[in-house]
Scaffold this active site. Structure first.
Site, PDB file in Angstrom:
ATOM      1  N   LYS A  10     -16.631  -1.345  14.720  1.00  0.00           N
ATOM      2  CA  LYS A  10     -17.691  -1.686  13.760  1.00  0.00           C
ATOM      3  C   LYS A  10     -18.938  -0.853  14.024  1.00  0.00           C
ATOM      4  O   LYS A  10     -19.182  -0.372  15.135  1.00  0.00           O
ATOM      5  CB  LYS A  10     -18.050  -3.176  13.840  1.00  0.00           C
ATOM      6  CG  LYS A  10     -18.558  -3.701  15.206  1.00  0.00           C
ATOM      7  CD  LYS A  10     -20.014  -3.464  15.530  1.00  0.00           C
ATOM      8  CE  LYS A  10     -20.456  -4.067  16.868  1.00  0.00           C
ATOM      9  NZ  LYS A  10     -21.767  -3.586  17.328  1.00  0.00           N
ATOM     10  N   ASP A 138     -18.820 -10.760  18.652  1.00  0.00           N
ATOM     11  CA  ASP A 138     -18.312  -9.723  17.748  1.00  0.00           C
ATOM     12  C   ASP A 138     -16.832  -9.896  17.417  1.00  0.00           C
ATOM     13  O   ASP A 138     -16.312  -9.174  16.567  1.00  0.00           O
ATOM     14  CB  ASP A 138     -18.484  -8.336  18.400  1.00  0.00           C
ATOM     15  CG  ASP A 138     -19.890  -7.760  18.270  1.00  0.00           C
ATOM     16  OD1 ASP A 138     -20.675  -8.250  17.439  1.00  0.00           O
ATOM     17  OD2 ASP A 138     -20.190  -6.804  19.009  1.00  0.00           O
TER      18      ASP A 138
HETATM   19  C1  LIG Z   1     -24.935  -6.162  19.697  1.00  0.00           C
HETATM   20  C2  LIG Z   1     -23.719  -6.676  18.938  1.00  0.00           C
HETATM   21  O1  LIG Z   1     -22.589  -5.861  19.221  1.00  0.00           O
HETATM   22  C3  LIG Z   1     -23.978  -6.575  17.443  1.00  0.00           C
HETATM   23  O2  LIG Z   1     -22.828  -6.795  16.672  1.00  0.00           O
HETATM   24  C4  LIG Z   1     -23.407  -8.118  19.322  1.00  0.00           C
HETATM   25  O3  LIG Z   1     -24.519  -8.943  19.064  1.00  0.00           O
HETATM   26  C5  LIG Z   1     -22.913  -8.294  20.747  1.00  0.00           C
HETATM   27  O4  LIG Z   1     -21.760  -9.052  20.685  1.00  0.00           O
HETATM   28  P1  LIG Z   1     -20.781  -9.237  21.956  1.00  0.00           P
HETATM   29  O5  LIG Z   1     -20.687  -7.951  22.709  1.00  0.00           O
HETATM   30  O6  LIG Z   1     -19.524  -9.864  21.416  1.00  0.00           O
HETATM   31  O7  LIG Z   1     -21.619 -10.228  22.818  1.00  0.00           O
HETATM   32  P2  LIG Z   1     -21.171 -11.549  23.630  1.00  0.00           P
HETATM   33  O8  LIG Z   1     -20.021 -11.182  24.520  1.00  0.00           O
HETATM   34  O9  LIG Z   1     -21.026 -12.687  22.705  1.00  0.00           O
HETATM   35  O10 LIG Z   1     -22.488 -11.776  24.511  1.00  0.00           O
HETATM   36  C6  LIG Z   1     -22.831 -10.917  25.564  1.00  0.00           C
HETATM   37  C7  LIG Z   1     -24.303 -11.080  25.849  1.00  0.00           C
HETATM   38  O11 LIG Z   1     -25.078 -10.387  24.828  1.00  0.00           O
HETATM   39  C8  LIG Z   1     -26.250 -11.126  24.526  1.00  0.00           C
HETATM   40  N1  LIG Z   1     -26.204 -11.571  23.106  1.00  0.00           N
HETATM   41  C9  LIG Z   1     -25.069 -11.428  22.361  1.00  0.00           C
HETATM   42  C10 LIG Z   1     -25.052 -11.833  21.035  1.00  0.00           C
HETATM   43  C11 LIG Z   1     -26.232 -12.426  20.502  1.00  0.00           C
HETATM   44  N2  LIG Z   1     -26.268 -12.846  19.231  1.00  0.00           N
HETATM   45  N3  LIG Z   1     -27.341 -12.559  21.258  1.00  0.00           N
HETATM   46  C12 LIG Z   1     -27.348 -12.129  22.560  1.00  0.00           C
HETATM   47  O12 LIG Z   1     -28.362 -12.239  23.231  1.00  0.00           O
HETATM   48  C13 LIG Z   1     -26.288 -12.292  25.495  1.00  0.00           C
HETATM   49  O13 LIG Z   1     -27.002 -11.853  26.628  1.00  0.00           O
HETATM   50  C14 LIG Z   1     -24.813 -12.494  25.835  1.00  0.00           C
HETATM   51  O14 LIG Z   1     -24.635 -13.105  27.084  1.00  0.00           O
HETATM   52  N1  LIG Z   2     -10.310  -4.252  25.982  1.00  0.00           N
HETATM   53  C1  LIG Z   2     -11.444  -3.757  26.494  1.00  0.00           C
HETATM   54  N2  LIG Z   2     -11.830  -2.516  26.193  1.00  0.00           N
HETATM   55  C2  LIG Z   2     -12.985  -2.019  26.703  1.00  0.00           C
HETATM   56  N3  LIG Z   2     -13.802  -2.688  27.535  1.00  0.00           N
HETATM   57  C3  LIG Z   2     -13.456  -3.930  27.872  1.00  0.00           C
HETATM   58  C4  LIG Z   2     -12.271  -4.508  27.358  1.00  0.00           C
HETATM   59  N4  LIG Z   2     -12.202  -5.754  27.825  1.00  0.00           N
HETATM   60  C5  LIG Z   2     -13.278  -5.947  28.599  1.00  0.00           C
HETATM   61  N5  LIG Z   2     -14.050  -4.854  28.651  1.00  0.00           N
HETATM   62  C6  LIG Z   2     -15.332  -4.755  29.395  1.00  0.00           C
HETATM   63  O1  LIG Z   2     -16.381  -4.915  28.446  1.00  0.00           O
HETATM   64  C7  LIG Z   2     -17.424  -3.961  28.635  1.00  0.00           C
HETATM   65  C8  LIG Z   2     -18.033  -3.633  27.265  1.00  0.00           C
HETATM   66  O2  LIG Z   2     -17.060  -2.911  26.559  1.00  0.00           O
HETATM   67  P1  LIG Z   2     -17.005  -2.769  24.973  1.00  0.00           P
HETATM   68  O3  LIG Z   2     -16.284  -1.475  24.718  1.00  0.00           O
HETATM   69  O4  LIG Z   2     -16.489  -3.987  24.330  1.00  0.00           O
HETATM   70  O5  LIG Z   2     -18.568  -2.616  24.660  1.00  0.00           O
HETATM   71  P2  LIG Z   2     -19.355  -2.543  23.322  1.00  0.00           P
HETATM   72  O6  LIG Z   2     -18.536  -1.803  22.309  1.00  0.00           O
HETATM   73  O7  LIG Z   2     -20.711  -2.004  23.621  1.00  0.00           O
HETATM   74  O8  LIG Z   2     -19.459  -4.060  22.886  1.00  0.00           O
HETATM   75  P3  LIG Z   2     -20.288  -4.700  21.678  1.00  0.00           P
HETATM   76  O9  LIG Z   2     -20.515  -3.628  20.650  1.00  0.00           O
HETATM   77  O10 LIG Z   2     -19.367  -5.805  21.198  1.00  0.00           O
HETATM   78  O11 LIG Z   2     -21.538  -5.221  22.306  1.00  0.00           O
HETATM   79  C9  LIG Z   2     -16.737  -2.773  29.299  1.00  0.00           C
HETATM   80  O12 LIG Z   2     -17.614  -2.062  30.108  1.00  0.00           O
HETATM   81  C10 LIG Z   2     -15.597  -3.428  30.080  1.00  0.00           C
HETATM   82  O13 LIG Z   2     -15.997  -3.725  31.403  1.00  0.00           O
END
Ligand SMILES: C[C@](O)(CO)[C@H](O)COP(=O)(O)OP(=O)(O)OC[C@H]1O[C@@H](n2ccc(N)nc2=O)[C@H](O)[C@@H]1O
Ligand SMILES: Nc1ncnc2c1ncn2[C@@H]1O[C@H](COP(=O)(O)OP(=O)(O)OP(=O)(O)O)[C@@H](O)[C@H]1O
Length: 308
Positions: A10, A138
């Site tokens: 996304k 997400d």
């Molecule tokens: C930045 C985005 O990727 C935008 O779509 C999302 O808001 C993040 O979603 P995500 O990675 O699935 O996050 P989660 O695994 O639910 O939360 C991880 C951490 O991100 C922060 N978090 C996440 C979502 C949200 N609405 N508020 C937050 O403050 C919190 O510190 C939380 O503990």
């Molecule tokens: N299937 C997976 N693929 C990649 N990373 C993973 C996975 N499962 C757990 N992780 C952990 O999650 C952390 C964040 O990875 P991810 O690629 O989901 O980040 P992101 O794309 O920035 O997430 P978001 O956009 O949802 O905030 C990684 O550094 C890794 O330690």
């Protein structure tokens, strides 16, 4: 027997961030947009829950129980009272890791769909969405795909109409950014600016009507003008070099540029597929990113693509 599920990454075309809630999350106006750049998760009958991963970033993907695909398999099994789930999950990883494109979340959603099919469970979509929300904010969107407005912490979804295909370029940075660290930096910058950062100080964000109209009309110029990410100042504060990446893509002819979600991947909106290819080539030549991928969207959410 095996089941392969394809799942999109996304980009957030609008990410409005409200104040810090008592539970540590932020209320969002999160307009998710699913792109064709995606992972594939293949579930094969096995003993216990085991994982493997291929692709350029495979070395930095955890293969233990913290992986969102493994957590998803265990959560689905527990929901159905399966005490001893058996599955091997192979992740063919194309989505940048820790890049702000919800790669781990995508794999969690894909594993829910793949295990559901492998184990013949027929779990209703509403239940899968609830399990997805337990895994992360997400994850529900990766199940539905398309374009959707996410409220609450991003898990309360409403599908949005889209009037065409949009062409994107994603510039992948060296190294990732931690999502909680970027939210914390957003709070810190707001506090420093004296505007407060708690949910009593910051107004609850709402979707921008101009952005919704641009999506519905398939109007790329209007969408480019309406792109907005409240986490961008925080991502730039933690990684100032991203400003060079954004500038390089804009100078190469992108109509719009923003940090994807929590970053550090940068997203560029292009007029058409040819313009996207040119922007990707210019970004690669600029030396401001590790890789650049041209792609398009919206595309559907996690779905079975092959059975073996
Ligand atoms: C930045 C985005 O990727 C935008 O779509 C999302 O808001 C993040 O979603 P995500 O990675 O699935 O996050 P989660 O695994 O639910 O939360 C991880 C951490 O991100 C922060 N978090 C996440 C979502 C949200 N609405 N508020 C937050 O403050 C919190 O510190 C939380 O503990
Ligand atoms: N299937 C997976 N693929 C990649 N990373 C993973 C996975 N499962 C757990 N992780 C952990 O999650 C952390 C964040 O990875 P991810 O690629 O989901 O980040 P992101 O794309 O920035 O997430 P978001 O956009 O949802 O905030 C990684 O550094 C890794 O330690």
């Amino acid at each position: 027997m095996s089941v392969t599920v394809r799942v999109p990454a996304k980009v957030n075309v609008q990410l409005g961030v409200g104040g810090l809630r008592a539970d540590g999350f932020h209320d969002l106006a999160n307009v998710f947009f699913a792109v064709a750049l995606g992972d594939e998760v293949t579930a094969t009958a096995g003993t216990g829950v085991t994982l493997s991963c291929s692709g350029p970033d495979a070395a930095v993907v955890p293969l233990d129980d913290s992986n969102l695909a493994a957590r998803a398999a265990r959560l689905l099994a527990a929901h159905h009272g399966i005490a001893d789930p058996g599955v091997h999950l192979h992740i063919a990883k194309a989505i940048p890791v820790a890049g702000g494109m919800a790669g781990g979340s995508a794999d969690g959603a894909a594993a829910l769909v793949a295990c559901d099919a492998l184990w013949g469970l027929g779990t209703p979509l509403d239940t899968l969405l609830e399990l997805a929300a337990e895994l992360g904010s997400d994850v529900p969107f990766a199940l539905v795909g398309g374009v959707a407005l996410g409220r609450g912490r991003g898990e309360i979804l409403e599908a949005l109409p889209v009037g065409g295909t949009f062409h994107w370029v994603f510039a992948v940075a060296d190294g990732g950014l931690s999502t909680p660290a970027v939210f914390r930096e957003c709070d810190r910058l707001r506090d420093e600016a004296g505007t407060g950062f708690g949910d009593t100080d910051v107004a609850t964000p709402d979707a921008d009507p101009a952005l919704l109209a641009a999506l519905a009309d398939g109007d790329v110029v209007a969408l480019a003008g309406a792109l907005a990410n409240d986490l961008q100042p925080a991502a730039l504060s933690l990684r100032p070099a991203l400003a060079d990446t954004l500038r390089a893509g804009t100078e190469a002819g992108a109509l719009g540029a923003l940090v994807s979600g929590s970053g550090p991947t940068c997203a560029f909106l292009a007029k058409d597929a040819d313009a996207a290819a040119a922007v990707a080539a210019a970004l690669r030549a600029s030396g401001t990113c590790r890789a650049a991928h041209a792609t398009y969207g919206p595309v559907p959410g996690a779905a079975v693509s092959a059975r073996g």
